[in-house]
Design a protein around this motif. Structure first.
Motif, PDB file in Angstrom:
ATOM      1  N   SER A 126       7.001  -2.549  -8.186  1.00  0.00           N
ATOM      2  CA  SER A 126       5.938  -2.356  -7.197  1.00  0.00           C
ATOM      3  C   SER A 126       4.858  -3.429  -7.297  1.00  0.00           C
ATOM      4  N   ASN A 127       4.433  -3.764  -8.513  1.00  0.00           N
ATOM      5  CA  ASN A 127       3.392  -4.794  -8.653  1.00  0.00           C
ATOM      6  C   ASN A 127       3.896  -6.199  -8.329  1.00  0.00           C
ATOM      7  N   PRO A 128       5.046  -6.642  -8.855  1.00  0.00           N
ATOM      8  CA  PRO A 128       5.568  -7.954  -8.435  1.00  0.00           C
ATOM      9  C   PRO A 128       5.805  -8.034  -6.927  1.00  0.00           C
ATOM     10  N   PHE A 129       6.230  -6.936  -6.344  1.00  0.00           N
ATOM     11  CA  PHE A 129       6.419  -6.904  -4.889  1.00  0.00           C
ATOM     12  C   PHE A 129       5.081  -7.067  -4.179  1.00  0.00           C
ATOM     13  N   GLY A 130       4.062  -6.366  -4.671  1.00  0.00           N
ATOM     14  CA  GLY A 130       2.738  -6.464  -4.058  1.00  0.00           C
ATOM     15  C   GLY A 130       2.129  -7.841  -4.189  1.00  0.00           C
ATOM     16  N   SER A 131       2.424  -8.543  -5.276  1.00  0.00           N
ATOM     17  CA  SER A 131       1.896  -9.897  -5.478  1.00  0.00           C
ATOM     18  C   SER A 131       2.781 -10.960  -4.834  1.00  0.00           C
ATOM     19  N   GLN A 132       3.847 -10.524  -4.164  1.00  0.00           N
ATOM     20  CA  GLN A 132       4.794 -11.398  -3.451  1.00  0.00           C
ATOM     21  C   GLN A 132       5.577 -12.297  -4.406  1.00  0.00           C
ATOM     22  N   ALA A 133       5.753 -11.804  -5.647  1.00  0.00           N
ATOM     23  CA  ALA A 133       6.609 -12.512  -6.598  1.00  0.00           C
ATOM     24  C   ALA A 133       8.079 -12.218  -6.346  1.00  0.00           C
ATOM     25  N   VAL A 134       8.364 -11.190  -5.554  1.00  0.00           N
ATOM     26  CA  VAL A 134       9.721 -10.849  -5.139  1.00  0.00           C
ATOM     27  C   VAL A 134       9.615 -10.259  -3.735  1.00  0.00           C
ATOM     28  N   ALA A 135      10.600 -10.564  -2.893  1.00  0.00           N
ATOM     29  CA  ALA A 135      10.492 -10.190  -1.474  1.00  0.00           C
ATOM     30  C   ALA A 135      11.019  -8.798  -1.165  1.00  0.00           C
ATOM     31  N   SER A 136      11.842  -8.249  -2.041  1.00  0.00           N
ATOM     32  CA  SER A 136      12.402  -6.928  -1.794  1.00  0.00           C
ATOM     33  C   SER A 136      12.917  -6.351  -3.102  1.00  0.00           C
ATOM     34  N   TYR A 137      13.083  -5.056  -3.120  1.00  0.00           N
ATOM     35  CA  TYR A 137      13.680  -4.434  -4.299  1.00  0.00           C
ATOM     36  C   TYR A 137      14.164  -3.038  -3.946  1.00  0.00           C
ATOM     37  N   ILE A 138      15.002  -2.506  -4.818  1.00  0.00           N
ATOM     38  CA  ILE A 138      15.499  -1.140  -4.672  1.00  0.00           C
ATOM     39  C   ILE A 138      14.885  -0.288  -5.759  1.00  0.00           C
ATOM     40  N   GLY A 139      14.249   0.808  -5.349  1.00  0.00           N
ATOM     41  CA  GLY A 139      13.585   1.692  -6.293  1.00  0.00           C
ATOM     42  C   GLY A 139      13.448   3.086  -5.733  1.00  0.00           C
ATOM     43  N   SER A 140      12.704   3.917  -6.420  1.00  0.00           N
ATOM     44  CA  SER A 140      12.563   5.320  -6.048  1.00  0.00           C
ATOM     45  C   SER A 140      11.644   5.482  -4.833  1.00  0.00           C
ATOM     46  N   PRO A 141      11.996   6.380  -3.910  1.00  0.00           N
ATOM     47  CA  PRO A 141      11.088   6.666  -2.792  1.00  0.00           C
ATOM     48  C   PRO A 141       9.786   7.293  -3.263  1.00  0.00           C
ATOM     49  N   ALA A 142       9.800   7.905  -4.444  1.00  0.00           N
ATOM     50  CA  ALA A 142       8.572   8.509  -4.961  1.00  0.00           C
ATOM     51  C   ALA A 142       7.524   7.466  -5.318  1.00  0.00           C
ATOM     52  N   GLY A 143       7.938   6.199  -5.421  1.00  0.00           N
ATOM     53  CA  GLY A 143       6.998   5.139  -5.780  1.00  0.00           C
ATOM     54  C   GLY A 143       6.287   4.497  -4.618  1.00  0.00           C
ATOM     55  N   VAL A 144       6.441   5.055  -3.420  1.00  0.00           N
ATOM     56  CA  VAL A 144       5.875   4.406  -2.239  1.00  0.00           C
ATOM     57  C   VAL A 144       4.350   4.295  -2.318  1.00  0.00           C
ATOM     58  N   GLY A 145       3.694   5.247  -2.946  1.00  0.00           N
ATOM     59  CA  GLY A 145       2.242   5.181  -3.079  1.00  0.00           C
ATOM     60  C   GLY A 145       1.800   4.010  -3.941  1.00  0.00           C
ATOM     61  N   PHE A 146       2.555   3.743  -5.009  1.00  0.00           N
ATOM     62  CA  PHE A 146       2.252   2.589  -5.861  1.00  0.00           C
ATOM     63  C   PHE A 146       2.475   1.279  -5.100  1.00  0.00           C
ATOM     64  N   VAL A 147       3.511   1.258  -4.272  1.00  0.00           N
ATOM     65  CA  VAL A 147       3.773   0.068  -3.463  1.00  0.00           C
ATOM     66  C   VAL A 147       2.621  -0.168  -2.490  1.00  0.00           C
ATOM     67  N   ALA A 148       2.204   0.881  -1.819  1.00  0.00           N
ATOM     68  CA  ALA A 148       1.108   0.742  -0.851  1.00  0.00           C
ATOM     69  C   ALA A 148      -0.159   0.229  -1.529  1.00  0.00           C
ATOM     70  N   ASP A 149      -0.451   0.737  -2.714  1.00  0.00           N
ATOM     71  CA  ASP A 149      -1.643   0.283  -3.444  1.00  0.00           C
ATOM     72  C   ASP A 149      -1.511  -1.184  -3.845  1.00  0.00           C
ATOM     73  N   ALA A 150      -0.297  -1.576  -4.280  1.00  0.00           N
ATOM     74  CA  ALA A 150      -0.092  -2.952  -4.732  1.00  0.00           C
ATOM     75  C   ALA A 150      -0.135  -3.944  -3.573  1.00  0.00           C
ATOM     76  N   VAL A 151       0.368  -3.537  -2.419  1.00  0.00           N
ATOM     77  CA  VAL A 151       0.424  -4.430  -1.248  1.00  0.00           C
ATOM     78  C   VAL A 151      -0.945  -4.545  -0.577  1.00  0.00           C
ATOM     79  N   GLY A 152      -1.624  -3.403  -0.466  1.00  0.00           N
ATOM     80  CA  GLY A 152      -2.918  -3.415   0.222  1.00  0.00           C
ATOM     81  C   GLY A 152      -2.773  -3.921   1.642  1.00  0.00           C
ATOM     82  N   ASP A 153      -3.630  -4.866   2.031  1.00  0.00           N
ATOM     83  CA  ASP A 153      -3.561  -5.425   3.387  1.00  0.00           C
ATOM     84  C   ASP A 153      -3.031  -6.863   3.376  1.00  0.00           C
ATOM     85  N   GLN A 154      -2.300  -7.230   2.300  1.00  0.00           N
ATOM     86  CA  GLN A 154      -1.792  -8.596   2.201  1.00  0.00           C
ATOM     87  C   GLN A 154      -0.670  -8.877   3.193  1.00  0.00           C
ATOM     88  N   PHE A 155       0.194  -7.888   3.395  1.00  0.00           N
ATOM     89  CA  PHE A 155       1.302  -8.043   4.342  1.00  0.00           C
ATOM     90  C   PHE A 155       1.808  -6.661   4.719  1.00  0.00           C
TER      91      PHE A 155
END
Length: 422
Positions: free
Chosen positions: A253-282
Motif C-alpha cells: 500500500s505505501n510503495p503503491f501510494g508513493s508510486q514506487a510500483v504501479a499495481s499490486y495484488i492484495g487484500s480488499p480489506a486494505g483499501v483504506g490503507f491504500v486510500a490514505d497512502a495515495v491521498g490526492d496524488q493520483f
C-alpha cells in the motif's frame, strides 16, 4: 457387610461414569448460554454485540455471549480449553485450523442440522460456490464449518498512469506482463507485485492446472513442470525489474501510494490503507485479479464457524445462532460492519450491502470474482506449507537457487511436515 460393599461399589461406579460421560442434557425449557470466543476489539466487538443482542431478544431461551481473547497463542489456547472441557461453544475458524478439530472428533457434524427438515437450511449446498462447498466438506463429505465470508485478493492499479499510457486494465497475466514492460520503460519503476508471494504463487499454479497436495499419500504435489514454469516466469520478470518483491515493505500500500510500483495484488480489506497512502496524488481503482490457464482461481481467504461437541440441546442452540447469522438480512449487514464479502449471493444482494459495494471498489471487485474462489486441501500441516512456499519464491527470485531447486527443497520440507501429521 458384603452387601454394603457391593452397594458402595455400584454407587461409586455410577458417580465415575457420570463424571466421565457427556455433559448432562438440559431440560427442554431450560435456558441455555452459548459462549463464543473471538479475537476482535473496539468497533468489531461493539458491532458483534449488537448482533448478539438482537438474536438474544428474539430467542428468550438462548443467550449468546462473546468472550474476546488475546490474539497471541489463540489457537493453542482454544485447543487446550476444548480438550479440557472448558472451552467455548463456537469459534470463527479457517479450514486449516478446523482440520485439527475434525481429526480429534471435537467439533459437530453440521450436516445433521443443515439437512434436518425442521431446523435445517434448505438449498444450502446450492447456495455456495462449488469450490467453497468442497472446502467445507473435504474431510468426509459432511459439513463441519459453516462459511460466512468468502473472498480473496484483488488487483489495485494506478488508473491515472494507465490512462496516460493508453493501457487497459490487464485481465490476463500476459496482458499484465505486456503492460508492465510499457510501464517500466515509461517510468523506470516496477509495474507489479504480490502482497503475499505465497498466495500469488498458489494462484499462478492453480490457474494453470497444478495439483497441490495428495491427501491420500499426504505428500505435496506442487513440485511439477507447471510450477517450475510459473516460478521461472514470475522471478524472471522480477529480475528484469518489471515486477518486484514486497520485501521489507511487508505490504504494497505505501510503495503503491508513493508510486514506487504501479499495481499490486492484495487484500480488499486494505483499501483504506491504500486510500490514505495515495491521498490526492493520483486516481486509483481496483479490479478482479488476472486469470489465465485452464481454471479460474482466486484464493479463498474466507472463514466460517465451528461448533464444539457438548450435548444435543447446546449444539442445537449454537446451530440456531449460526443459522441466524447466515440469514441474508443479518449477514448482509454484518458484511458491511466487518468489511467482508458474504459467502452467499442472497446476502450480497441485500440493499445495505449493495450500497456498501457502491462506495468500496475493492469489495466490489472481490464480489465480482467470488465465483472463481478456488479450493486447496486443508489437512494437518498445510499451514506450514505457506511458509515453505514463501521461502521457495524468495530463494528463486533472489537467485539463491534456481526455481527447480527451490521447489525440490520445498517438496522435501513439505513432505517432512505432512509426514508428522499422518
Amino acid at each position: 457387610m458384603k452387601n454394603f460393599k457391593f452397594v458402595l461399589i455400584v454407587i461409586l461406579t455410577a458417580i465415575i461414569l457420570t463424571a466421565c460421560g457427556p455433559a448432562a442434557e438440559p431440560a427442554a425449557d431450560e435456558p441455555i448460554e452459548i459462549v463464543i470466543w473471538n479475537t476482535w476489539s473496539d468497533h468489531h466487538v461493539e458491532a458483534f454485540q449488537k448482533l448478539l443482542d438482537d438474536f438474544n431478544e428474539k430467542h428468550p431461551n438462548i443467550t449468546v455471549v462473546q468472550q474476546p481473547q488475546p490474539l497471541a497463542d489463540y489457537e493453542a489456547k482454544v485447543m487446550q480449553a476444548v480438550r479440557e472441557g472448558k472451552g467455548p461453544d463456537i469459534i470463527n475458524s479457517f479450514p486449516t485450523n478446523a482440520a485439527n478439530y475434525v481429526d480429534e472428533g471435537l467439533i459437530v457434524n453440521l450436516s445433521e442440522y443443515i439437512d434436518d427438515p425442521e431446523i435445517g437450511i434448505p438449498g444450502f449446498k446450492e447456495s455456495l460456490p462449488e469450490a467453497a462447498y468442497k472446502t467445507i466438506t473435504q474431510w468426509d463429505g459432511d459439513v463441519y464449518l459453516l462459511p460466512l465470508a468468502l473472498y480473496g485478493e484483488v488487483f489495485y492499479y494506478n488508473k491515472t498512469l494507465l490512462d496516460d499510457l493508453g493501457l487497459t486494465v490487464p485481465k490476463t497475466w500476459k496482458e499484465l506482463e505486456d503492460a508492465g514492460r510499457v510501464i517500466l520503460e515509461a517510468t523506470g519503476k516496477p509495474a507489479f507485485g504480490f502482497d503475499s508471494e505465497t498466495d500469488g504463487f498458489q494462484v499462478l499454479i492453480m490457474q494453470n492446472g497444478s495439483d497441490y497436495i495428495d491427501t491420500e499419500t499426504m505428500t505435496v504435489s506442487f513440485n511439477n513442470p507447471i510450477a517450475v514454469e510459473q516460478l521461472e516466469w514470475f522471478c524472471g520478470l522480477v529480475n528484469e525489474g518489471v515486477f518486484r518483491l514486497v520485501g521489507e515493505d511487508v505490504y504494497f500500500s505505501n510503495p503503491f501510494g508513493s508510486q514506487a510500483v504501479a499495481s499490486y495484488i492484495g487484500s480488499p480489506a486494505g483499501v483504506g490503507f491504500v486510500a490514505d497512502a495515495v491521498g490526492d496524488q493520483f486516481e486509483f481503482d481496483v479490479a478482479p485479479i488476472p486469470q489465465s490457464g485452464i481454471a479460474d482461481y482466486v484464493s479463498d481467504w474466507g472463514n466460517g464457524y465451528i461448533i464444539f461437541t457438548s450435548n444435543e440441546a447446546r449444539q442445537k442452540a449454537a446451530f440456531e445462532f449460526l443459522k441466524y447469522m447466515r440469514s441474508p438480512e443479518v449477514l448482509g449487514g454484518w458484511g458491511v460492519s466487518f468489511g467482508i464479502i458474504p459467502a452467499y449471493q442472497d446476502a450480497i444482494d441485500q440493499p445495505v450491502f449493495q450500497d456498501y459495494l457502491a462506495t468500496n471498489p475493492a469489495m466490489k471487485a472481490a464480489a465480482e470474482q467470488m465465483f472463481r474462489t478456488g479450493y486447496l486441501p486443508a489437512v494437518k500441516g498445510t499451514a506450514a506449507l505457506r511458509t515453505i512456499l514463501g521461502r521457495a519464491v524468495a530463494s528463486a527470485c533472489t537467485n539463491v537457487m534456481s526455481a527447480e531447486e527451490a521447489l525440490i527443497l520445498a517438496e522435501q520440507e513439505g513432505n517432512a511436515e505432512l509426514a508428522q501429521n499422518k
